[in-house]
Design a protein around this motif. Structure first.
Motif, PDB file in Angstrom:
ATOM      1  N   ARG A  90       1.249  -0.840  -0.188  1.00 21.40           N
ATOM      2  CA  ARG A  90       0.196   0.324  -0.441  1.00 21.40           C
ATOM      3  C   ARG A  90       0.785   0.754  -0.291  1.00 21.40           C
ATOM      4  N   VAL A  91       0.612   2.571  -0.141  1.00 21.79           N
ATOM      5  CA  VAL A  91       0.840   3.676  -0.040  1.00 21.79           C
ATOM      6  C   VAL A  91       0.116   4.225   0.924  1.00 21.79           C
ATOM      7  N   VAL A  92       1.813   4.762   2.103  1.00 18.62           N
ATOM      8  CA  VAL A  92       1.414   5.769   2.570  1.00 18.62           C
ATOM      9  C   VAL A  92       1.847   7.338   2.199  1.00 18.62           C
ATOM     10  N   PRO A  93       0.515   8.238   2.809  1.00 15.47           N
ATOM     11  CA  PRO A  93       0.957   9.286   2.274  1.00 15.47           C
ATOM     12  C   PRO A  93       1.403  10.147   3.340  1.00 15.47           C
ATOM     13  N   PRO A  94       2.565  10.818   3.326  1.00 15.34           N
ATOM     14  CA  PRO A  94       3.026  11.433   4.683  1.00 15.34           C
ATOM     15  C   PRO A  94       2.421  12.513   4.294  1.00 15.34           C
ATOM     16  N   ASP A  95       1.489  12.966   5.823  1.00 17.16           N
ATOM     17  CA  ASP A  95       1.475  14.499   6.105  1.00 17.16           C
ATOM     18  C   ASP A  95       2.586  15.360   6.357  1.00 17.16           C
ATOM     19  N   VAL A  96       3.383  15.026   7.344  1.00 15.58           N
ATOM     20  CA  VAL A  96       4.071  15.343   8.598  1.00 15.58           C
ATOM     21  C   VAL A  96       5.368  14.895   8.131  1.00 15.58           C
ATOM     22  N   LYS A 114       0.744   7.895  19.411  1.00 14.49           N
ATOM     23  CA  LYS A 114      -0.952   7.910  20.169  1.00 14.49           C
ATOM     24  C   LYS A 114      -1.630   9.019  19.536  1.00 14.49           C
ATOM     25  N   LEU A 115      -1.086  10.062  18.943  1.00 15.49           N
ATOM     26  CA  LEU A 115      -2.090  10.773  18.927  1.00 15.49           C
ATOM     27  C   LEU A 115      -2.881  10.952  18.089  1.00 15.49           C
ATOM     28  N   GLY A 116      -4.170  11.767  17.760  1.00 15.50           N
ATOM     29  CA  GLY A 116      -5.230  11.302  17.060  1.00 15.50           C
ATOM     30  C   GLY A 116      -5.291  11.125  15.399  1.00 15.50           C
ATOM     31  N   ARG A 117      -6.405  10.331  15.141  1.00 19.03           N
ATOM     32  CA  ARG A 117      -5.729   9.447  13.364  1.00 19.03           C
ATOM     33  C   ARG A 117      -4.941   9.372  12.990  1.00 19.03           C
ATOM     34  N   VAL A 118      -4.071   9.393  14.307  1.00 15.11           N
ATOM     35  CA  VAL A 118      -1.941   9.214  13.395  1.00 15.11           C
ATOM     36  C   VAL A 118      -2.339   7.342  12.939  1.00 15.11           C
ATOM     37  N   ARG A 119      -2.334   7.243  11.514  1.00 20.51           N
ATOM     38  CA  ARG A 119      -2.256   5.971  11.307  1.00 20.51           C
ATOM     39  C   ARG A 119      -1.178   4.869  11.553  1.00 20.51           C
ATOM     40  N   LEU A 224      25.688   8.499   9.132  1.00 20.69           N
ATOM     41  CA  LEU A 224      24.216   9.546   9.137  1.00 20.69           C
ATOM     42  C   LEU A 224      23.952   8.747  10.870  1.00 20.69           C
ATOM     43  N   VAL A 225      22.287  10.071  11.061  1.00 21.23           N
ATOM     44  CA  VAL A 225      22.411   9.992  12.886  1.00 21.23           C
ATOM     45  C   VAL A 225      21.137   9.002  12.335  1.00 21.23           C
ATOM     46  N   PRO A 226      21.310   8.526  13.167  1.00 18.19           N
ATOM     47  CA  PRO A 226      19.624   7.321  13.486  1.00 18.19           C
ATOM     48  C   PRO A 226      18.782   8.105  13.785  1.00 18.19           C
ATOM     49  N   ASN A 227      17.033   8.464  13.544  1.00 19.57           N
ATOM     50  CA  ASN A 227      16.091   7.885  14.162  1.00 19.57           C
ATOM     51  C   ASN A 227      16.137  10.207  14.079  1.00 19.57           C
ATOM     52  N   ILE A 228      16.880  10.603  13.148  1.00 16.01           N
ATOM     53  CA  ILE A 228      16.853  11.980  12.652  1.00 16.01           C
ATOM     54  C   ILE A 228      16.116  12.271  11.894  1.00 16.01           C
ATOM     55  N   ALA A 229      15.076  12.207  11.610  1.00 21.13           N
ATOM     56  CA  ALA A 229      13.464  12.399  11.093  1.00 21.13           C
ATOM     57  C   ALA A 229      12.482  11.256  11.150  1.00 21.13           C
ATOM     58  N   VAL A 230      11.447  12.115  11.257  1.00 22.44           N
ATOM     59  CA  VAL A 230       9.846  11.488  11.726  1.00 22.44           C
ATOM     60  C   VAL A 230       8.985  11.407  10.165  1.00 22.44           C
ATOM     61  N   LEU A 231       8.634  10.599   9.561  1.00 23.96           N
ATOM     62  CA  LEU A 231       7.331  11.072   9.021  1.00 23.96           C
ATOM     63  C   LEU A 231       6.006  10.130   9.760  1.00 23.96           C
ATOM     64  N   VAL A 232       4.635  11.253   9.463  1.00 19.42           N
ATOM     65  CA  VAL A 232       3.663  10.744  10.080  1.00 19.42           C
ATOM     66  C   VAL A 232       2.668  10.664   9.339  1.00 19.42           C
ATOM     67  N   ASN A 233       1.580   9.838   8.660  1.00 20.07           N
ATOM     68  CA  ASN A 233      -0.019  10.271   7.908  1.00 20.07           C
ATOM     69  C   ASN A 233      -1.018   9.923   9.702  1.00 20.07           C
ATOM     70  N   ALA A 234      -2.154  10.670   8.743  1.00 20.03           N
ATOM     71  CA  ALA A 234      -2.652  11.127   9.375  1.00 20.03           C
ATOM     72  C   ALA A 234      -3.872  11.174   8.778  1.00 20.03           C
TER      73      ALA A 234
END
Length: 393
Positions: A90-96, A114-119, A224-234
């Motif tokens: 599946r494709v997961v469109p990043p929002d943030v 755990k934020l609301g509607r974060v999938r 390269l730095v681990p966990n330097i960035a986070v992508l969120v789909n909500a």
């Protein structure tokens, strides 16, 4: 319709195709200058501060180009001998997108999840490396999992992800063009070490300021730095709301951007803006913003017009069979060329109009759905169209 899906945004096969899946004081803060700056100058060094900081904490400095800090990485892996990559489910469109000045903690990542509607949430390693004498922002990823977070056309490009799994690197289409990179050729990539990596291909990555992907194991060896960035789909919540919530969790130690912000939704050039506007005139009631949105989603305004996995072609990603019925000789050169934006954009307007787009509302929704049989696709196009309208009037 048989056209393919999105890019910053591209999908597999255009009008008439089958349904597609939904898709760093002055320090570190100033060095980051924000993702928006990176987006304006894609090959800028916005994440570079994170790598530099990590190296300084470890008591090491990143090597200069031409002065590798260790032995070569060994023979370049050919794509034919590459690693395995899991099929796209599946494709997961990043929002943030959030980029930290230091690794983002696991507890923070769990709070975001755990934020609301974060999938979906994914954390990746990253930093700036040198390629062809330029600083390029890179993510180090697992090809099998990260592919879902890229634009549909890129996500479905199995050759690209197989190359990445085989320890090659891939870039955005813009970086490949600006740096004059050739697929299948080795290049020194300078981080903490300087491996020679083969260029495995390019395509829209959909992430402003991020122009390169390497395998996570390669990124680890390069520092390269681990966990330097986070992508969120909500899905189902305003991206700006999610961005604010993520910003509260990460605090001043991260730069958080809403990937739906208007500054990331502009057409590639004024010429394309005119093409969309002129084509829309052929269908009274159809807004040019819808054509511009589809052009972005399908090929990133002709940056990625190649054949999709479903067989769609051109800037508006028509299936050849559909093109036979809807192709337009927009530039009046005596032929309707599926690869020519002067023909393809008016053809897309014709297709949408024939499917009722001029009626607006639900009729427009259905017409876009015919272009690519997926509700997420229609919602993406309509959201982008609204952003274009807000920005350009």
């Amino acid at each position: 319709m048989d056209v393919a899906a999105p890019s910053p945004t591209r999908a597999p096969g255009g009008p008439g195709r089958p349904p597609t899946a939904p898709p760093l004081g002055r320090g570190l803060r100033r060095a980051v200058a924000g993702i928006a700056v990176l987006a304006a100058a894609n090959l800028g060094g916005g994440v570079y501060a994170a790598v530099t900081a990590q190296d300084e904490r470890d008591g090491r400095a990143a090597p200069r180009a031409g002065t590798p800090s260790g032995p070569p990485s060994g023979p370049v892996t050919n794509v034919a001998d590459g690693g395995q990559v899991a099929p796209l489910k599946r494709v997961v469109p990043p929002d943030v997108l959030a980029v930290g000045t230091r690794p983002i903690g696991q507890a923070q990542i769990q709070r975001i999840a755990k934020l609301g509607r974060v999938r979906d949430v994914i954390a990746v390693a990253g930093g700036a490396v040198q390629l062809q004498g330029r600083q390029v922002n890179a993510f180090a990823v697992d090809p099998s999992t990260f592919r879902s977070w890229t634009p549909p056309g890129t996500a479905r490009d199995n050759d690209l992800w197989t190359a990445l799994a085989g320890d090659q690197f891939v870039t955005s289409a813009a970086a490949a063009d600006q740096l004059k990179l050739s697929k299948g050729f080795p290049y020194p990539v300078v981080g903490r070490t300087m491996p020679s990596l083969m260029m495995g291909g390019s395509g829209p990555l959909g992430l402003p300021g991020i122009d390169m992907l390497v395998h996570k194991k390669t990124g680890q060896s390069m520092g390269l730095v681990p966990n330097i960035a986070v992508l969120v789909n909500a899905p189902g919540v305003k991206p700006a709301t999610t961005a604010r919530a993520v910003g509260r969790i990460l605090g001043s130690g991260a730069d958080v951007i809403n990937l739906h912000d208007q500054k990331y939704q502009a057409p590639a050039s004024g010429n394309y803006l005119d093409l969309y506007k002129n084509a829309a005139k052929s269908c009274r009631g159809l807004s040019w913003t819808v054509l511009a949105a589809i052009g972005q989603v399908e090929s990133d305004h002709n940056r990625n017009p190649g054949r999709s996995s479903a067989g769609a072609l051109g800037p508006m990603q028509f299936m050849p069979a559909t093109w036979k019925s809807y192709g337009v000789d927009g530039d009046r050169d005596g032929k309707a060329d599926i690869m020519n934006p002067y023909d393809a954009i008016p053809a897309a307007a014709r297709y949408l109009c024939d499917h009722g787009a001029a009626g607006g509302g639900r009729a427009l929704y259905k017409a876009i759905w015919h272009y690519n049989h997926a509700d997420w696709y229609v919602q993406k196009v309509l959201a982008l169209a609204k952003a274009y309208g807000n920005r350009y009037g």
